[in-house]
Design an enzyme around this catalytic site. Structure first.
Site, mmCIF file in Angstrom:
data_model
loop_
_atom_site.group_PDB
_atom_site.id
_atom_site.type_symbol
_atom_site.label_atom_id
_atom_site.label_comp_id
_atom_site.label_asym_id
_atom_site.label_seq_id
_atom_site.Cartn_x
_atom_site.Cartn_y
_atom_site.Cartn_z
ATOM 1 N N GLU A 468 -12.957 -17.474 -1.936
ATOM 2 C CA GLU A 468 -12.603 -18.679 -2.702
ATOM 3 C C GLU A 468 -11.104 -18.976 -2.587
ATOM 4 O O GLU A 468 -10.686 -20.127 -2.558
ATOM 5 C CB GLU A 468 -13.008 -18.529 -4.177
ATOM 6 C CG GLU A 468 -14.504 -18.356 -4.403
ATOM 7 C CD GLU A 468 -15.376 -19.384 -3.687
ATOM 8 O OE1 GLU A 468 -14.910 -20.518 -3.444
ATOM 9 O OE2 GLU A 468 -16.524 -19.052 -3.351
ATOM 10 N N HIS A 471 -10.481 -20.958 0.505
ATOM 11 C CA HIS A 471 -10.700 -22.396 0.258
ATOM 12 C C HIS A 471 -9.487 -22.976 -0.476
ATOM 13 O O HIS A 471 -9.031 -24.083 -0.181
ATOM 14 C CB HIS A 471 -11.923 -22.606 -0.642
ATOM 15 C CG HIS A 471 -13.243 -22.508 0.055
ATOM 16 N ND1 HIS A 471 -13.533 -23.199 1.222
ATOM 17 C CD2 HIS A 471 -14.386 -21.842 -0.283
ATOM 18 C CE1 HIS A 471 -14.795 -22.941 1.568
ATOM 19 N NE2 HIS A 471 -15.327 -22.115 0.691
ATOM 20 N N HIS A 474 -6.636 -23.823 1.683
ATOM 21 C CA HIS A 474 -6.938 -25.055 2.421
ATOM 22 C C HIS A 474 -6.549 -26.271 1.566
ATOM 23 O O HIS A 474 -6.007 -27.256 2.058
ATOM 24 C CB HIS A 474 -8.440 -25.078 2.733
ATOM 25 C CG HIS A 474 -8.832 -25.958 3.872
ATOM 26 N ND1 HIS A 474 -10.134 -26.157 4.236
ATOM 27 C CD2 HIS A 474 -8.100 -26.706 4.735
ATOM 28 C CE1 HIS A 474 -10.194 -26.980 5.275
ATOM 29 N NE2 HIS A 474 -8.963 -27.328 5.594
#
Length: 675
Positions: A468, A471, A474
């Site tokens: 996670e 992510h 990102h």
């Protein structure tokens, strides 16, 4: 004026959660839609000829107030919901779906977009502008802008219905998850369970003023129970309850909802001129078509199946020798796998957990990000949160400039759905030369600290946190002009690359040395345990691959054909799982009625993308391994070509710019020990 509809006068413009009341949401949504409509009208009424700036760019920045309200509200509906919020969600979802269709089916707006699109060759646009134009045009053409009026109306009705159904689906799964408890009063029934799990279940019973121990279907309770409980009958009870969510012919039954969602998606695709929902979805993915997904999945299945069958036979032989069990059932899998793993590698999650204190693991993820990308995380206390357990951080770069605000929410509670996810409360974008920085959140369900122990993670939870957090990077490192192309707004089968690649660092001694210290003695994790973690990484990889592929193939089963002949979900699933089945069927269970990824989340026709992205991540990580896992040059290339670029260009172009070549599936097979 609602607090939600104007600029938040807060530190970093963060959401003022403590000042927002549930009754603020509905009027705020109505106002947000009104403001967004006015912005659309201004674009349509502009007397000047359509240009990229006055039409496409204006459209890209429209609706920002509504987007902000939506992100706050729907994130709360996932992480901190209650009956009132769920009721509001049922009211606003059709409004939002109708507004979305008002925009996409607006003929005058589409005419302007089309005019710009048809001149695209002469406009001298940069790659990001070209992508934006292409996506804006397709968001109309792929959603019915070229259809006659009656078909447009049909589409509106379908979308309204779908938005309601997927909400209802999620509410039913949550109700079923929270509605089941296994209440144990006989201490002998706890045999085999880790001390921390017993302590947590006793605390839960105490909080409900009951004697004994309570186990639930929340992951931190359910997973240890089926992995460690010696009492086979109770494991069976828990496993059947877990697999029966939405399939119990009660008020929370999801069977009809699943059939309706699948049929409506098919109908919608047909109205738009696509063979199936999967054909519609995959046109905008790296995989391009259902045929390609099936070929990709079946190729992997062919390579994984021999290994899976061998592993299953080994597991059965082990269970027979140990306890005389000649037929493994689903509730035996995790239990005997854990025992076999302990025997083969002398590695037990319970030995590892003391080295993985949640706070230290989080600091470890921060340290990895700092070494790779030069960013630092400082906990801040002046930012409002939606729950006292949430932690907030200011993320800064090497020049002490704000990169992002980061929220971390780690423990299960009532009103929070199961699983782990990353989301955002505010996107990154650049407007009027101001680079608006994002507000990113990760939400997990880890074991809570108890009276005697901090939160200690299983190794699987360590990789979940890193996943996670990948992510989140990102989202945090995004650096694009338009909000709709920023951060994780990329092709769905590319979105798992940043998350999955980061999991690799959890297996590397150099990275573990940053955070794996015993919570009581402070000693670093022994190297022999690190080697065992690495060795055991491929343990039952064949079975794991087959399981993952079975979910992707079930997803394709629902969405890559006409589902109108499916009458019986159980019979349909049995057929779909035929090629991947290892354990005997459990008649009380189906998967689809609680398969939230595809019936509530955004993964319909996209579940294969986990495996697809594994090919990318294995190939990308080999590049890091060649140069050193903290190599600045490779990290900078990854940051500049993948993490910061969002969806501004086709993912294969970005990947090749980072890697110098297309990804090779062999890297995944090598890592999985399947070649």
């Amino acid at each position: 004026m609602s607090i939600l509809t104007h600029h938040f006068n807060t530190k970093y413009n963060t959401a003022p959660f403590s000042k927002i009341k549930n009754e603020d949401f509905l009027p705020a949504f109505q106002k947000g839609i009104e403001l967004a409509k006015a912005e659309i009208d201004a674009i349509v009424r502009n007397p000047i000829q359509p240009t990229f700036e006055n039409t496409i760019e204006a459209l890209a920045f429209s609706g920002d107030v509504l987007d902000r309200i939506s992100s706050i509200f729907f994130n709360l509906n996932s992480a901190e919901t209650n009956d009132e919020i769920q009721k509001i969600a049922q009211e606003v979802s059709p409004l939002l779906s109708e507004f979305g269709n008002d925009v996409r089916l607006n003929p005058d707006l589409f005419a302007r977009v089309k005019t710009v699109y048809e001149q695209r060759e002469k406009l001298n646009l940069n790659p990001e502008q070209t992508t934006l134009l292409d996506k804006k045009y397709k968001s109309f053409s792929r959603n019915g802008a070229n259809l006659p009026e009656d078909k447009k109306n049909q589409l509106r009705e379908i979308d309204k219905e779908l938005s309601k159904l997927s909400l209802q689906f999620g509410e039913n799964v949550l109700a079923e998850t929270q509605g089941y408890q296994l209440h144990i009063t006989n201490k002998e029934d706890l045999a085999g369970l880790p001390e921390g799990t017993i302590e947590a279940s006793h605390s839960l019973a105490k909080s409900q003023e009951k004697e004994g121990w309570i186990f639930t279907l929340d992951y931190p309770s359910y997973v240890p129970f089926v992995t460690y409980a010696d009492n086979r009958e109770l494991r069976k009870k828990m496993a059947i309850a877990f697999g029966a969510k939405g399939f119990q012919n009660n008020e929370f039954d999801n069977q009809e909802i699943v059939l309706k969602i699948a049929k409506l998606r098919f109908e919608r695709a047909q109205v738009l001129g696509y063979a199936t929902h999967a054909h519609f979805v995959l046109e905008e993915r790296m995989a391009e078509s259902p045929e390609k997904v099936k070929t990709f999945s079946n190729d992997l299945l062919e390579k994984a199946k021999p290994a899976a069958l061998k592993e299953f036979a080994q597991l059965t032989a082990f269970a027979t020798a140990l306890h005389g069990i000649d037929q493994l059932e689903k509730w035996d899998g995790a239990y005997y796998s854990e025992k076999l793993k302990q025997q083969l590698f002398n590695l037990d999650d319970e030995i590892l957990k003391p080295y993985f204190q949640l706070e230290k693991v989080l600091d470890g993820a921060f340290a990895v990000a700092q070494k790779l990308y030069g960013i630092t995380f400082e906990e801040i206390f002046e930012v409002d949160k939606y729950h006292e357990e949430v932690k907030t951080y200011a993320v800064k770069d090497e020049d002490d400039q704000l990169v992002a605000v980061f929220y971390a929410d780690f423990f299960p509670r009532k009103g929070k759905r199961n699983g782990a996810w990353m989301t955002s409360f505010k996107s990154q974008y650049i407007k009027k030369e101001i680079n608006e920085r994002p507000h990113i959140s990760i939400v997990c369900n880890f074991t809570k600290p108890t009276e005697t122990k901090p939160s200690l993670l299983t190794f699987n939870e360590v990789t979940t946190l890193f996943h996670e957090f990948g992510h989140a990077l990102h989202g945090m490192l995004a650096n694009t002009t338009y909000p709709s192309l920023s951060g994780t707004s990329v092709y769905w089968d590319f979105v798992e690359l940043p998350s999955q690649i980061l999991e690799n660092w959890c297996y590397e001694p150099e990275a573990l040395a940053l955070f794996a210290y015993h919570y009581q003695t402070g000693e670093m994790i022994p190297m022999e345990l690190v080697h065992k973690i690495k060795e055991s990484a491929n343990f039952q990889e064949g079975m794991a691959t087959m399981r993952q592929l079975s979910f992707g193939l079930l997803d394709m089963g629902w969405h890559a054909q006409d589902p109108s002949n499916i009458k019986d979900i159980k019979a349909f699933e049995t057929e779909q799982f035929a090629a991947t089945q290892l354990y005997p069927d459990v008649k009380e269970n189906v998967m689809s009625t609680s398969f939230s990824h595809i019936f509530q989340g955004g993964y319909s026709s996209g579940y294969y993308s986990y495996k697809w992205a594994e090919v990318l991540d294995a190939d990308a990580f080999e590049y890091f391994q060649e140069k050193g896992i903290f190599n600045k040059e490779v990290a900078t290339k990854f940051k500049e070509n993948v993490l910061s670029k969002g969806g501004t260009e086709h993912p294969m172009i970005l990947y090749k710019r980072f890697r110098g070549q297309e990804p090779k599936p062999e890297a995944l097979l090598r890592r999985a020990g399947l070649v």
